[in-house]
Design an enzyme around this catalytic site. Structure first.
Site, PDB file in Angstrom:
ATOM      1  CE  LYS A  98     -23.385  18.420  -8.763  1.00 13.96           C
ATOM      2  NZ  LYS A  98     -24.721  17.794  -8.747  1.00 13.96           N
ATOM      3  NE  ARG A 155     -23.769  11.837  -5.915  1.00 13.89           N
ATOM      4  CZ  ARG A 155     -23.424  11.836  -7.163  1.00 13.89           C
ATOM      5  NH1 ARG A 155     -22.951  13.260  -6.641  1.00 13.89           N
ATOM      6  NH2 ARG A 155     -22.965  11.019  -7.246  1.00 13.89           N
TER       7      ARG A 155
HETATM    8  N1  LIG Z   1     -28.998  12.322  -8.678  1.00 17.79           N
HETATM    9  C1  LIG Z   1     -27.797  12.857  -8.494  1.00 17.79           C
HETATM   10  N2  LIG Z   1     -26.853  12.616  -8.761  1.00 17.79           N
HETATM   11  C2  LIG Z   1     -26.274  12.752  -9.046  1.00 17.79           C
HETATM   12  N3  LIG Z   1     -24.674  12.296  -9.970  1.00 17.79           N
HETATM   13  C3  LIG Z   1     -23.777  14.107  -9.802  1.00 17.79           C
HETATM   14  S1  LIG Z   1     -22.199  12.895 -10.516  1.00 17.79           S
HETATM   15  C4  LIG Z   1     -21.892  14.832  -9.768  1.00 17.79           C
HETATM   16  C5  LIG Z   1     -21.108  15.171  -8.874  1.00 17.79           C
HETATM   17  O1  LIG Z   1     -21.044  16.137  -8.528  1.00 17.79           O
HETATM   18  O2  LIG Z   1     -20.746  13.920  -8.079  1.00 17.79           O
HETATM   19  C6  LIG Z   1     -21.735  16.020 -10.979  1.00 17.79           C
HETATM   20  C7  LIG Z   1     -22.471  16.701 -11.349  1.00 17.79           C
HETATM   21  C8  LIG Z   1     -21.101  17.597 -12.875  1.00 17.79           C
HETATM   22  C9  LIG Z   1     -21.106  17.696 -13.228  1.00 17.79           C
HETATM   23  C10 LIG Z   1     -19.537  16.513 -12.945  1.00 17.79           C
HETATM   24  C11 LIG Z   1     -19.974  15.956 -11.312  1.00 17.79           C
HETATM   25  N4  LIG Z   1     -24.266  14.908  -9.520  1.00 17.79           N
HETATM   26  C12 LIG Z   1     -26.289  14.457  -8.722  1.00 17.79           C
HETATM   27  C13 LIG Z   1     -26.930  15.271  -8.754  1.00 17.79           C
HETATM   28  O3  LIG Z   1     -27.080  16.435  -8.622  1.00 17.79           O
HETATM   29  N5  LIG Z   1     -27.654  14.655  -8.123  1.00 17.79           N
END
Ligand SMILES: Nc1nc2[nH]c(S[C@@H](C(=O)O)c3ccccc3)nc2c(=O)[nH]1
Length: 275
Positions: A219, A253
């Site tokens: 991220k 994750r």
């Molecule tokens: N529970 C839980 N589910 C999630 N789904 C995601 S999408 C994320 C990514 O990079 O995959 C993402 C976050 C922000 C922007 C783009 C993509 N992030 C999480 C998390 O931090 N916790």
């Protein structure tokens, strides 16, 4: 913790592999080979040590447009059906839509991962009816606008207050205490300093008394601090995963399962020494 017919202890940190089945997550064209490559990737992550595979059909990228329900179903259900019963890992569905939760659990998912903490219509009632563990994540605002001007007086307290309010809503909807997992939502409506305050004070979130899921892999909290483009964030991702596991996170994750599983295994060894 019980995930349908699979009992999985969260007393030591577990790894969740990310399986994006959004079109923008496939380099090659075509739906068919995209599905096959997703299935292969899921098997590979399970072999590399993932205890969970998180399947998401909606890109929650900042600025991302919402995905229609049928489109999300068309992306994720065939993949869950192909993987159900074939993996040693627990299948998790990353969705905020009640209808997608229902179809996904009926197809074999055993964990609901909702970045909107069951705030969408019918989500609370559906999660209660499906009776599978659910991860409630904090987000300030909506993916489209959340990174414009994140602001907190006390980010840890405000995130904790939100999570406890969602727990109360779950309780009122008949969701069992033992089915609840919490997540501070790194990158969802947080500036750089907010993300690292939450990481540093993760024990305060763990002190709420529920298992914790964290997602920091690749991220911008890593990219902005280290000035690294997304393909150069492995070291930073493993570093924050290690810190989170050491500070009490139960599920990490990530995109890079093998490298994270190695780091988590070192944390597990050290924790076992303390006993
Ligand atoms: N529970 C839980 N589910 C999630 N789904 C995601 S999408 C994320 C990514 O990079 O995959 C993402 C976050 C922000 C922007 C783009 C993509 N992030 C999480 C998390 O931090 N916790």
């Amino acid at each position: 913790m019980q995930f349908k017919d699979k009992q999985l202890s969260l007393s030591s940190p577990r790894v969740m592999g990310i399986l994006n089945v959004t079109p923008d997550s496939f380099s090659d064209g075509g739906q068919h080979n995209a599905r096959d490559s997703a299935i292969d990737r899921a098997h590979r992550m399970a072999e590399q040590g993932a205890d969970f595979i998180d399947i998401g059909g909606e890109s929650t990228r900042p600025g991302a447009a919402d995905v229609a329900e049928q489109e999300e179903l068309d992306r994720v259900i065939p993949v869950i059906e192909a993987l159900s019963g074939q993996l040693d890992a627990v299948i998790s569905i990353d969705t905020s839509k009640a209808a997608v939760m229902k179809e996904a659990v009926n197809a074999g998912a055993a964990l609901i991962n909702d970045v909107r903490a069951l705030q969408e219509p019918d989500a609370l009632a559906m999660a209660s009816e499906l009776n599978v563990p659910v991860c409630l994540m904090h987000m300030q605002g909506q993916p489209r606008s959340m990174q414009q001007a994140p602001h907190y007086r006390d980010v840890v307290r405000e995130v904790n207050d939100f999570l406890l309010a969602r727990v109360k809503a779950c309780h009122n909807a008949g969701i069992k205490e033992q089915n609840i997992i919490l997540d501070p939502g790194f990158g969802f409506g947080k500036a750089l300093s907010h993300n690292y305050q939450l990481l540093r004070h993760l024990p305060q979130v763990a002190a709420l008394g529920y298992p914790l899921l964290v997602g920091m892999s690749r991220k911008s909290m890593i990219g902005n601090l280290l000035s690294r483009d997304v393909e150069k964030r492995l070291a930073g991702s493993v570093a924050v995963a290690t810190i989170a596991a050491h500070l009490g996170a139960n599920i990490i994750r990530v995109h890079d399962v093998e490298e994270t599983a190695d780091a988590v295994n070192i944390v597990k060894y050290i924790n076992a020494l303390e006993e």
